[in-house]
Design an enzyme around this catalytic site. Sequence first.
Site, PDB file in Angstrom:
ATOM      1  CB  SER A 123      -0.857  -0.034   1.264  1.00 56.78           C
ATOM      2  OG  SER A 123      -1.364   1.248   1.535  1.00 56.78           O
ATOM      3  CB  SER A 124       0.329   4.685  -1.296  1.00 54.78           C
ATOM      4  OG  SER A 124      -0.905   4.922  -0.669  1.00 54.78           O
ATOM      5  CB  CYS A 125       0.186   3.623   4.273  1.00 55.88           C
ATOM      6  SG  CYS A 125       0.215   1.867   4.600  1.00 55.88           S
ATOM      7  CE1 TYR A 152      -2.825  -2.781   5.833  1.00 54.59           C
ATOM      8  CE2 TYR A 152      -2.138  -0.653   5.003  1.00 54.59           C
ATOM      9  CZ  TYR A 152      -2.767  -1.854   4.815  1.00 54.59           C
ATOM     10  OH  TYR A 152      -3.359  -2.123   3.598  1.00 54.59           O
ATOM     11  CE  LYS A 156      -0.614  -4.651   3.414  1.00 58.83           C
ATOM     12  NZ  LYS A 156      -1.063  -5.837   2.685  1.00 58.83           N
ATOM     13  CG  HIS A 195      -9.854   2.731   3.035  1.00 57.61           C
ATOM     14  ND1 HIS A 195      -9.938   1.380   2.836  1.00 57.61           N
ATOM     15  CD2 HIS A 195      -8.610   2.967   3.513  1.00 57.61           C
ATOM     16  CE1 HIS A 195      -8.788   0.808   3.176  1.00 57.61           C
ATOM     17  NE2 HIS A 195      -7.962   1.746   3.593  1.00 57.61           N
TER      18      HIS A 195
END
Length: 323
Positions: A123-125, A152, A156, A195
Amino acid sequence: MGPSGNETLPGSFLSDKTAKVFVAGHRGLVGSAVVRKLQSLGFENLVLRTHKELDLTRQSGVESFFNQERPKYVILSAAKVGGIHANNTYPADFISINLQIQTNVIDAAYGCGSVQKLLFLGSSCIYPKFAPQPITEDALLTAPLEPTNEWYAVAKIAGIKMCQAYRLQYNWDAISAMPTNLYGPNDNFHPENSHVLPALIRRFHEAKVSNAKEVVVWGTGSPLREFLHVDDLADAVVFMMDKYSGLSHLNVGSGKEVTIKELAEHVKEVVGFEGELVWDKTKPDGTPRKLMDSSKLAGVGWTPKISLRDGLVETYKWYLEHL
Ligand SMILES: NC(=O)C1=CN([C@@H]2O[C@H](COP(=O)(O)OP(=O)(O)OC[C@H]3O[C@@H](n4cnc5c(N)ncnc54)[C@H](OP(=O)(O)O)[C@@H]3O)[C@@H](O)[C@H]2O)C=CC1
Ligand SMILES: C[C@H]1O[C@H](OP(=O)(O)OP(=O)(O)OC[C@H]2O[C@@H](n3cnc4c(=O)[nH]c(N)nc43)[C@H](O)[C@@H]2O)[C@@H](O)[C@@H](O)C1=O
């Protein structure tokens, strides 16, 4: 060059439609879109297990499953997923469950000996809170993370590194895709844990139906987010399975960003709510901006197709049909 190189390969996945493909998390937003895409392309040997049938946090069950089914390809779209509130409220679940699922699946997929290629979804996070924009893949691990989702994100990042390590040590073809914020059919519309986009569809719809005068939206409205329809993501996943075989993870974005205020106005209009927006500034904004640079994937030959406007209209229609 073999799988340890940083290169693209001529397609082989798309010409292997009778091969066994395990899509983990096939009832979720991403997994269900990947299954739709594979089925539309004529893949006829999908292996699917619900959470109840196979809990991916249980190592021995995952190993038995792989040794028995022996898939050739794996798309790892099972994970503990949620929006800013869920990430911030359940940090132990987000780090622990995600580390367990991805470690069990990646390790058992390699260990069973039949899996030729695996794609891991991050994910972009994963990127630093204040990464230079647009964010390139090499911004990873260069500065501190956004606190609301660091647990999280750490899981990832471990998943990306695990794919790279197995590629380097075993010459095994494990790749990673980093999607931006996604939306579409089969999203989670929970009022608190989802979200922003599905949360707002539900809140505006319920406000319209009850003739409410206002809708509360979290934060200041100023954060910028990049949204990608999940059918575009599924297309990118299949594209990467076919064409990409490199060490680096690849960003998957739309290249278009909107403020949360603009998003709320779009959703309000698509749903047809006529009241006011009220901002709850006690809720966190999260990362101020996270526009990804997806030019590496574009360079391999993939681009998105679905506009935010069309995607919103279609997703609201889906929501109404599945209330
Ligand atoms: N949604 C988004 O905006 C984004 C998502 N991603 C990534 O895409 C991937 C998929 O996300 P998304 O589809 O949105 O998530 P969903 O929550 O919609 O789906 C996740 C799936 O994983 C399954 N699952 C969860 N825990 C387990 C378990 N212990 N054993 C077996 N199955 C399990 C869920 O089943 P059940 O519901 O029954 O538990 C569900 O089918 C994730 O890796 C996520 O990080 C990346 C960027 C953005
Ligand atoms: C995909 C990505 O998703 C998460 O990060 P996020 O981008 O911050 O996700 P979000 O969609 O929950 O919020 C986006 C913005 O929107 C605002 N906002 C307004 N009103 C609502 C609202 O009603 N719900 C939510 N959730 N947010 C709202 C909210 O305050 C924030 O400013 C990660 O934790 C992690 O899971 C991850 O990788």
